[in-house]
Design an enzyme around this catalytic site. Structure first.
Site, PDB file in Angstrom:
ATOM      1  N   ASP A  48      -2.073 -16.235  -2.730  1.00  0.00           N
ATOM      2  CA  ASP A  48      -2.418 -15.573  -4.001  1.00  0.00           C
ATOM      3  C   ASP A  48      -1.319 -14.759  -4.699  1.00  0.00           C
ATOM      4  OD1 ASP A  48      -2.636 -13.760  -1.878  1.00  0.00           O
ATOM      5  OD2 ASP A  48      -4.742 -13.270  -2.194  1.00  0.00           O
TER       6      ASP A  48
ATOM      7  N   GLU B  78     -10.585  -7.882  -6.918  1.00  0.00           N
ATOM      8  CA  GLU B  78      -9.930  -8.868  -7.799  1.00  0.00           C
ATOM      9  C   GLU B  78     -10.756  -9.239  -9.025  1.00  0.00           C
ATOM     10  OE1 GLU B  78      -9.949  -8.888  -4.528  1.00  0.00           O
ATOM     11  OE2 GLU B  78      -7.840  -8.975  -3.925  1.00  0.00           O
TER      12      GLU B  78
ATOM     13  N   ARG C 162       0.835  -1.223   0.000  1.00  0.00           N
ATOM     14  CA  ARG C 162       0.000   0.000   0.000  1.00  0.00           C
ATOM     15  C   ARG C 162       0.861   1.261   0.000  1.00  0.00           C
ATOM     16  NH1 ARG C 162      -5.655  -1.554   2.832  1.00  0.00           N
ATOM     17  NH2 ARG C 162      -5.299  -3.763   3.020  1.00  0.00           N
TER      18      ARG C 162
HETATM   19  C1  DMJ Z   1      -5.416  -5.814  -1.390  1.00  0.00           C
HETATM   20  O1  DMJ Z   1      -4.767  -5.222  -0.327  1.00  0.00           O
HETATM   21  C2  DMJ Z   1      -4.443  -6.517  -2.291  1.00  0.00           C
HETATM   22  O2  DMJ Z   1      -5.031  -6.761  -3.523  1.00  0.00           O
HETATM   23  C3  DMJ Z   1      -3.955  -7.832  -1.736  1.00  0.00           C
HETATM   24  O3  DMJ Z   1      -3.146  -8.524  -2.653  1.00  0.00           O
HETATM   25  C4  DMJ Z   1      -5.127  -8.698  -1.365  1.00  0.00           C
HETATM   26  N1  DMJ Z   1      -6.103  -8.019  -0.548  1.00  0.00           N
HETATM   27  C5  DMJ Z   1      -6.514  -6.677  -0.877  1.00  0.00           C
HETATM   28  C6  DMJ Z   1      -7.739  -6.579  -1.747  1.00  0.00           C
HETATM   29  O4  DMJ Z   1      -8.650  -7.550  -1.673  1.00  0.00           O
END
Ligand code: DMJ
Length: 452
Positions: free
Chosen positions: A244, A360, A121
């Site tokens: 993921d 996503e 972030r």
């Molecule tokens: C985000 O902070 C990022 O995409 C992360 O990889 C997974 N979770 C959140 C969004 O769902």
């Protein structure tokens, strides 16, 4: 009565036309109008933040208060939102976000932060905002942050601890997972390229390789690992939360840095995913859960986080799997008209009913449209956008859903809603010019541009 053959055909044609007219037609997607709406919704979300959470991390739109992750604010929303505000052309808002960051953001704080979240972030947001504006002060902040995060990598294996204190460098959290270990190279690597300090790239790459080398004989990683001993603590292998974006970064680091090791690791990992996780069911193609060592199926769960995979598959060139998996994601969305956090795809039953404004599925629609030009991905995008506006919009912003069954709202506007969800909608609907050969989006949708 005798009817001539010609007259009968005319009657049948008329019935057919009437029949067809009775099916409601989906209006064509007006991309330009939708892009304008996305901009307005970003303005609305940002206005709520300015009004009730200014100077804090995130807005709580129902109680009209703010949330700070670590007691002391680190400006999650302004840093996450800045490049989206710039992208859509909300110049005044972007100037105010940038002004706040330059005036108040300091990492000289005695707080123990999550290396992964702060990297994707804040480090990602500062780097992309620096690249978008050319302002060296944003790079200086990124450099300071990256330097304060470096002690996290000082484990015996080189895989980072989960937490690091920004002031003292004290680390904690040896129990970690592939996503938190393997989702750092785009940001740390870009920081190296822009500052000329190789240490950032080296540490993040070493961690990624150390993780990959601990894959099982069938090429899979598990869900939890001890970064001190290198021993797996959970053999559950899937593409959901905790794993993921490790896969995402293998591919994207290969693209952004031309890193041949990452290319090789991605190719081998993709082979293992397709061999062991891909699951053909009557309900469609899914990627489920297996034991990393035996390949035995242990669960048939797929959810909002897993929905990043179609986008990564199509970016890696596997259009066929990407298309089919996105169809499954759409089926998941349509169950309740908005997606649940987790689904049992064998029974098509919801396991976790929350919807925390995740991006996503939108991200995957964006990549699929970008690579196939198929207008059905625009239609999907409109379906997603309309549902979020109908169910998550509040007077002061947007908020999470506690349950897609009851529609009950929770009280949080996560910073990734501005960084990612709205950005991917805008990228899907607008025809914003991007050099996709040179630009890679980090997992928080912050674009990293190869300028080196
Ligand atoms: C985000 O902070 C990022 O995409 C992360 O990889 C997974 N979770 C959140 C969004 O769902």
């Amino acid at each position: 009565m005798k009817v001539s053959k010609g007259a009968a055909l005319l009657v049948l044609a008329a019935i057919g036309a009437a029949g067809r007219r009775s099916v409601p037609e989906t209006p064509p997607v007006d991309r330009a109008a939708l892009a304008v709406k996305v901009r307005e919704e970003l303005r609305h979300a940002w206005a709520g933040y300015e009004r009730y959470a200014w100077g804090h991390d995130e807005l709580k739109p129902l109680s009209k208060t703010a949330r700070d992750w670590y007691g002391e604010p680190l400006l999650m929303t302004p840093v996450d939102a800045l490049d989206t505000l710039l992208l859509v052309g909300l110049k005044d808002e972007a100037n105010r976000a940038k002004g706040l960051i330059l005036e108040r953001l300091s990492f000289d704080r005695d707080v123990s932060v999550k290396n992964f979240e702060i990297t994707i972030r804040l480090l990602g947001g500062l780097l992309s905002a620096h690249q978008a504006t050319g302002d060296p002060r944003l790079l200086a902040l990124a450099d300071d942050l990256g330097t304060r995060l470096l002690p996290a990598f000082a484990s015996p294996t080189g895989m980072p601890y989960m937490f690091v204190n920004l002031k003292t460098g004290k680390t904690s959290g040896a129990r970690s997972n592939p996503a938190e270990i393997g989702t750092l190279l785009l940001e740390f690597g870009t920081l190296s390229k822009l500052t000329g300090k190789p240490v950032f790239y080296e540490k993040a790459k070493k961690a990624l390789v150390a993780l990959y080398e601990r894959r099982s004989p069938i090429g899979l990683v598990g869900e939890e690992i001890d970064v001190e001993t290198g021993k797996w603590l959970s053999p559950a292998s899937h593409v959901g939360g905790g794993i993921d974006s490790y896969y995402e970064y293998l591919l994207k680091a290969a693209r952004l840095f031309g890193d041949a090791d990452c290319e090789r690791m991605w190719a081998e990992s993709l082979r293992a995913l397709n061999a062991h996780l891909a699951d053909e069911e009557p309900s469609g193609l899914w990627y489920g859960q297996v034991d990393m060592n035996t390949g035995q199926r242990t669960a048939s769960e797929f959810g909002a986080l897993h929905a990043f995979l179609p986008g990564v598959l199509v970016l890696g060139g596997d259009v066929a799997h990407a298309r089919r998996l996105q169809d499954s994601c759409l089926a998941m969305w349509k169950l309740r008209g908005i997606e649940p956090e987790l689904l049992d795809y064998q029974r098509m039953r919801i396991v976790d009913p929350g919807y925390p404004l995740r991006p996503e599925i939108v991200e995957s629609a964006f990549y699929l449209h970008r690579f196939t030009k198929d207008s059905r991905y625009l239609e999907m995008g409109r379906t997603f956008f309309d549902a979020i506006r109908a169910r998550c919009r509040t007077a002061e912003g947007f908020t999470v859903l506690k349950s897609v069954d009851s529609g009950e709202q929770g009280d949080l506007m996560p910073s990734y809603f501005l960084a990612e969800t709205l950005k991917y909608f805008y990228l899907l609907f607008s025809e914003a010019p991007w050099d996709f050969e040179k630009t890679v989006f980090n997992t928080e949708a912050h674009p990293m541009r190869r300028t080196w």
